[in-house]
Structure formats: structure tokens, C-alpha cells
Design an enzyme around this catalytic site. Structure first.
Site, short mmCIF file in Angstrom:
data_model
loop_
_atom_site.label_atom_id
_atom_site.label_comp_id
_atom_site.label_asym_id
_atom_site.label_seq_id
_atom_site.Cartn_x
_atom_site.Cartn_y
_atom_site.Cartn_z
N HIS A 96 44.02 39.59 36.00
CA HIS A 96 43.95 38.26 36.62
C HIS A 96 45.36 37.77 36.96
O HIS A 96 46.32 38.20 36.36
CB HIS A 96 43.39 37.22 35.65
CG HIS A 96 42.08 37.55 35.04
ND1 HIS A 96 40.90 37.00 35.48
CD2 HIS A 96 41.74 38.34 33.99
CE1 HIS A 96 39.89 37.45 34.72
NE2 HIS A 96 40.38 38.26 33.82
N TYR A 97 45.43 36.79 37.86
CA TYR A 97 46.64 35.96 37.91
C TYR A 97 46.27 34.53 37.55
O TYR A 97 45.12 34.12 37.69
CB TYR A 97 47.39 36.06 39.24
CG TYR A 97 46.71 35.64 40.52
CD1 TYR A 97 46.01 34.45 40.65
CD2 TYR A 97 46.84 36.45 41.66
CE1 TYR A 97 45.44 34.07 41.85
CE2 TYR A 97 46.26 36.08 42.87
CZ TYR A 97 45.55 34.90 42.96
OH TYR A 97 44.98 34.54 44.14
N THR A 98 47.26 33.77 37.05
CA THR A 98 46.95 32.48 36.44
C THR A 98 46.93 31.30 37.41
O THR A 98 46.37 30.26 37.10
CB THR A 98 47.98 32.14 35.35
OG1 THR A 98 49.28 32.09 35.96
CG2 THR A 98 47.97 33.16 34.23
N ASP A 158 41.64 36.92 42.56
CA ASP A 158 42.75 37.41 41.75
C ASP A 158 42.44 38.80 41.18
O ASP A 158 41.28 39.12 40.98
CB ASP A 158 43.09 36.42 40.61
CG ASP A 158 41.96 36.25 39.60
OD1 ASP A 158 40.81 36.03 40.01
OD2 ASP A 158 42.23 36.35 38.39
N HIS A 164 39.70 40.81 38.74
CA HIS A 164 38.66 39.80 38.61
C HIS A 164 37.80 39.76 39.88
O HIS A 164 36.58 39.63 39.84
CB HIS A 164 39.31 38.43 38.36
CG HIS A 164 38.41 37.44 37.70
ND1 HIS A 164 38.80 36.15 37.45
CD2 HIS A 164 37.14 37.55 37.23
CE1 HIS A 164 37.80 35.51 36.86
NE2 HIS A 164 36.78 36.32 36.72
N GLU A 197 45.92 38.22 31.74
CA GLU A 197 46.35 37.21 32.70
C GLU A 197 47.84 37.39 33.00
O GLU A 197 48.64 37.61 32.09
CB GLU A 197 46.13 35.80 32.14
CG GLU A 197 44.67 35.34 32.13
CD GLU A 197 44.18 34.80 33.47
OE1 GLU A 197 44.95 34.81 34.47
OE2 GLU A 197 43.01 34.37 33.51
ZN LIG Z 1 40.75 35.63 37.06
#
Ligand SMILES: [Zn+2]
Length: 289
Positions: free
Chosen positions: A51-53, A184, A174, A115
Site C-alpha cells: 500500500h501507499y499511505t 495504491d 491493494h 504501508e
Molecule cells: Zn491500501
């Protein structure tokens, strides 16, 4: 009679917990884990989800440590030697949500979530997202990851994949598991580099891609046939007879992962050839035993 006394004790325990539930007359049994062992077993963890935040270090840390979303690991963009472990690997982190991949759903149960601090879409291009319309952003709209983050991710994912015997194709973004909700870790996430430089995740062989770059074959493939190829690889896609919005979301998610500089969200020959090449190499290679 003994049974009745036990039931009475249990009833008292449930109704009046202050009495305490440890009976002094009951024998204490021990769990023996050494004498017998089963061979039919496997790891519970089957996926790694990246993921990225959408936020800086401070905001990401606050969200992931105090809110109702979390991840097992957090990669900040500090140039230090730290990878933060926020949730023990033996517990569920709340990162995946609704969706699925490779025939499995409720992926919080069976995945490790990572993340990465990154802004996602550059601020000047975010309007469409704010309006609640998921836009198909091109490659240039995404923010780059820091070099130190790539190195941290490589080390972390390498170790996890080895430890849990995770199939390369089940190291996913994700967006791969929730194409209509998530984009993401985005187009700048270096899937190809992680594969070639660190042996992480899945990537197609170029010669296989060329093998399937046949216009006439693509032209005669029906939409249900192409959707079946997506399913074969692991994507969840509807069985409508057209490329509706939900189906295009899947194409876009696939391109984000395997063709990030060519984000058309429409089915074309190149996307088709990459999908076929991936299925030739990886179909059925989920390590789900
Ligand atoms: Zn995500």
C-alpha cells in the site's frame, strides 16, 4: 452427577464472574505439543499486500497507530535503518478491506500488509478523486518512491516471502485485490525492478509477451474469453459481456501493476499479450496448501 456439578459451576461462573472460574476440584490438564506432530499443515499467511499511505511520515504514523486502520509494517521515507512493525505477524492488521484475489476473500485473515509513506497522486491532480469519481490517472500523476524505501521494501518482502513460502504472484498491490476501490501502491511502485533485481513478485517474460502480440488472435478473442484470462491469473472480474466501469477498473489495476507507463484502462493488444504471458508462466502457482 459430576457433570451436573460442572454445569452448575459453569453457570455460576457465567452469571457471577466475581466468584472466579478456577475450580480446585477439577484436574489440571497439560497441552502436550511434543509427543505427536501432524504433517498436514501450512502457513496461514498466503499474500503480501503493498500500500501507499497518502501522507507524510507524521500523518501516516498517527493514522496507522491510533485509528481503525493498520498494517503489519510501515516504511517511512527517512534515510535510516528502520522498518517499523506495528502489528505482530501472528495477528490481523486491518489494511485490505473488501475484495479478493486468486479465489480468496477476506484477505486480512491471510495476508501481511505493508504501508509505504507516499503521497500517491500529486496534489494538482487530485480533484477527480475528491469529487468521488475514481479517475484513471496516467503514470505522471503518481509521486515517486524514495530510493531508500525501495531498498527497505526489498529486504522486508524478500524475508517474508521466504518465511511464509508465498507464491510470487500472490505478492500484490491493494489495487489488485480491490480494483474499484483502490489504486495504491500506484504506478510508480517498481514491480518490475523488484522482480529483476531482487527476485520479488511476478513478472512476465518478454519472449512470451512477443509470442502473444498477435493482432488477429486478439481481434478474435471475445470479451468473456479475455475476462476468463483475468480470472485465471487471480483478478476478480464480473461476467458482463462488455467492458463496463467495473471491468475497466480491473484493466487499470492490472496495468498499474504490469504496464504502468501504459495506463489506458481499456483492453488492447499489449495488455492482452502481457496477461497471456503471465498466465503461461504463473497460472495455478498459488501456494495455497
Ligand atoms: Zn491500501
Amino acid at each position: 452427577m459430576a457433570k451436573n456439578i460442572t454445569s452448575l459451576a459453569l453457570a455460576l461462573c457465567l452469571t457471577m464472574p466475581m466468584l472466579g472460574c478456577v475450580s480446585t476440584t477439577e484436574p489440571r490438564y497439560v497441552i502436550d505439543s511434543d509427543t505427536y506432530q501432524a504433517t498436514g499443515k501450512s502457513e496461514r499467511i498466503k499474500f503480501i499486500i503493498l500500500h501507499y499511505t497518502v501522507g507524510d511520515n507524521e500523518k501516516s504514523l498517527k493514522q496507522l497507530t491510533t485509528g481503525n486502520v493498520s498494517a503489519h509494517y510501515l516504511i517511512l521515507n527517512d534515510d535510516d535503518n528502520k522498518i517499523y512493525n506495528l502489528v505482530p505477524e501472528s495477528e490481523r492488521a486491518w489494511h485490505a478491506g473488501n475484495g479478493g484475489f486468486a479465489g480468496r476473500t477476506i484477505l486480512n485473515d491471510t495476508s501481511i500488509g505493508i504501508e509505504i509513506v507516499n503521497d500517491g497522486i500529486k496534489p494538482e491532480y487530485r480533484k477527480a478523486l475528491k469529487a468521488g469519481v475514481q479517475d484513471y490517472h496516467p503514470y505522471e500523476h503518481y509521486v515517486d518512491f524514495e530510493e531508500v524505501q525501495i531498498k527497505k521494501i526489498a529486504q522486508l518482502v524478500q524475508g517474508l516471502a521466504l518465511r511464509y513460502k508465498i507464491s510470487p504472484k500472490d505478492i500484490i498491490g491493494h489495487s489488485d485485490m480491490a480494483p474499484s476501490r483502490k489504486i495504491d501502491p500506484g504506478a510508480k511502485f517498481p514491480w518490475q525492478r523488484l522482480h529483476t533485481q531482487y527476485g520479488i513478485g511476478a513478472w512476465y517474460d518478454e519472449e512470451d509477451k512477443q509470442l502473444f502480440m498477435k493482432q488477429d488472435e486478439f481481434d478474435t478473442a471475445t470479451i468473456p474469453e479475455i475476462k476468463q484470462e483475468f480470472r485465471k491469473y487471480g483478478y476478480r472480474i464480473n461476467d458482463s459481456d462488455d467492458w463496463d466501469k467495473a471491468s475497466r477498473d480491473v484493466i487499470y489495476a492490472f496495468q498499474l501493476h504490469f504496464s504502468p507507463q501504459h495506463l489506458t484502462a481499456t483492453m488492447d493488444l499489449e495488455t492482452y499479450a502481457i496477461l497471456k504471458a503471465l498466465n503461461k508462466k504463473y497460472a495455478g502457482e498459488d501456494n495455497f496448501y
